[in-house]
Motif scaffolding. Structure first.
Motif, short mmCIF file in Angstrom:
data_model
loop_
_atom_site.label_atom_id
_atom_site.label_comp_id
_atom_site.label_asym_id
_atom_site.label_seq_id
_atom_site.Cartn_x
_atom_site.Cartn_y
_atom_site.Cartn_z
N GLY A 85 0.80 -1.14 0.12
CA GLY A 85 -0.07 -0.14 -0.13
C GLY A 85 0.84 1.30 0.14
N VAL A 86 1.94 1.23 0.87
CA VAL A 86 2.67 2.60 0.93
C VAL A 86 3.32 2.47 -0.47
N TRP A 87 3.96 1.39 -0.99
CA TRP A 87 4.58 1.62 -2.14
C TRP A 87 3.80 2.01 -3.40
N LEU A 88 2.56 1.53 -3.28
CA LEU A 88 1.58 2.08 -4.44
C LEU A 88 1.37 3.47 -4.12
N MET A 89 1.13 3.96 -2.94
CA MET A 89 1.08 5.23 -2.54
C MET A 89 2.17 6.35 -3.05
N ILE A 90 3.48 5.70 -3.13
CA ILE A 90 4.79 6.47 -3.48
C ILE A 90 4.73 6.38 -5.14
N ILE A 91 4.60 5.26 -5.63
CA ILE A 91 4.82 5.22 -7.26
C ILE A 91 3.67 5.84 -7.83
N THR A 92 2.23 5.82 -7.28
CA THR A 92 1.22 6.75 -8.07
C THR A 92 1.48 8.20 -7.56
N LYS A 93 2.34 8.55 -6.64
CA LYS A 93 2.45 10.06 -6.12
C LYS A 93 0.99 10.56 -5.56
N MET A 94 0.31 9.49 -4.90
CA MET A 94 -1.07 9.74 -4.36
C MET A 94 -0.67 10.30 -2.85
N GLY A 95 0.23 9.80 -2.23
CA GLY A 95 0.23 10.11 -0.97
C GLY A 95 -1.02 10.12 -0.04
N LEU A 96 -1.33 10.94 0.80
CA LEU A 96 -2.47 11.02 1.68
C LEU A 96 -3.69 11.98 1.10
N SER A 97 -3.44 12.14 -0.19
CA SER A 97 -4.32 13.14 -0.71
C SER A 97 -5.85 12.76 -0.90
N LEU B 49 -8.59 7.20 1.04
CA LEU B 49 -7.47 6.65 1.42
C LEU B 49 -7.34 6.87 2.97
N ASN B 50 -7.58 8.10 3.21
CA ASN B 50 -7.20 8.21 4.70
C ASN B 50 -8.41 7.55 5.47
N VAL B 51 -9.63 7.57 5.12
CA VAL B 51 -10.56 6.95 5.96
C VAL B 51 -10.44 5.44 6.05
N SER B 52 -9.73 4.89 4.92
CA SER B 52 -9.40 3.51 4.92
C SER B 52 -8.31 3.08 6.03
N ILE B 53 -7.18 4.26 5.84
CA ILE B 53 -6.23 3.65 6.69
C ILE B 53 -6.61 3.81 8.12
N LEU B 54 -7.52 5.05 8.63
CA LEU B 54 -8.03 5.32 9.94
C LEU B 54 -8.92 4.09 10.54
N LEU B 55 -9.70 3.51 9.67
CA LEU B 55 -10.52 2.27 9.89
C LEU B 55 -9.67 1.16 9.88
N SER B 56 -8.71 1.10 9.19
CA SER B 56 -7.64 -0.26 9.30
C SER B 56 -7.04 -0.16 10.77
N LEU B 57 -6.63 0.87 11.15
CA LEU B 57 -6.07 1.10 12.35
C LEU B 57 -6.81 0.88 13.53
N LEU B 58 -8.21 1.22 13.60
CA LEU B 58 -9.19 0.83 14.31
C LEU B 58 -9.39 -0.76 14.61
N MET B 59 -9.35 -1.23 13.25
CA MET B 59 -9.70 -2.73 13.19
C MET B 59 -8.59 -3.41 13.86
N VAL B 60 -7.20 -2.84 13.76
CA VAL B 60 -5.90 -3.44 14.16
C VAL B 60 -6.01 -3.32 15.76
N VAL B 61 -6.59 -2.32 16.09
CA VAL B 61 -6.54 -2.20 17.72
C VAL B 61 -7.83 -3.04 18.24
N MET B 62 -8.80 -3.36 17.52
CA MET B 62 -10.15 -4.13 18.03
C MET B 62 -9.31 -5.36 17.98
N ILE B 63 -8.75 -6.03 16.96
CA ILE B 63 -8.31 -7.26 17.21
C ILE B 63 -7.33 -7.54 18.03
N ASP B 64 -6.17 -6.87 18.05
CA ASP B 64 -4.90 -7.04 18.53
C ASP B 64 -5.29 -6.70 20.38
N GLY B 65 -6.25 -5.63 20.57
CA GLY B 65 -6.31 -5.14 21.75
C GLY B 65 -7.34 -5.84 22.52
#
Length: 152
Positions: A63-75, A79-95
């Protein structure tokens, strides 16, 4: 197929490695009716748990590599919402889910010699996990929809 296509294919395969076990493992655990079936189900799901961890690492890397080569970043907002939801999901599963599963495994190991009936405490602990697992699964679906549809 260039670098972008290869990274995208790996990114999609990694997401499948995360989503598949997340939907199958709870079903396997809940299907157990005896202590021996429960031991088997917990052993299988414990072994399967490594697949989403590897998939998660590959997903982040690609994902990071795709963001770099497409020059998309966090624009992009999707994508920003997806990353935020992914972090929330990781916290739920691991925590929340994993510590409760460790407690269940401990109870199972202590009840090995108590016959074939599943301990009542297991049912109570599993009922506490079910809404968290369901929420994590819904987050996965939301993330998948955001990644495919890119609505905003």
């Amino acid at each position: 197929m260039g670098l972008f296509g290869l990274l995208l294919a790996l990114h999609i395969l990694a997401s499948i490695a995360i989503i598949g076990p997340a939907f199958v493992m709870p079903v396997i655990r809940r299907s157990a009716r005896t202590v021996s079936q429960l031991h088997f189900a917990v052993n299988i799901t414990t072994k399967l748990a490594v697949i989403p961890k590897i998939g998660g690492f590959v997903l982040i890397l690609t994902g990071v590599w795709l963001m770099i080569i497409t020059k998309m970043g966090l624009s992009q907002m999707w994508l920003n919402v997806s990353i935020l939801l992914s972090l929330l999901m990781v916290v739920m599963i691991d925590g929340w889910i994993e510590p409760r599963m460790k407690k269940i495994v401990k109870i199972l190991s202590e009840s090995q010699d108590q016959g074939n009936e599943i301990p009542a405490e297991f049912g109570r602990l599993l009922k506490k996990i079910v809404p968290i697992e369901t929420t994590a699964q819904l987050l996965m679906i939301a993330i998948l929809v955001l990644m495919v549809v890119k609505p905003f």
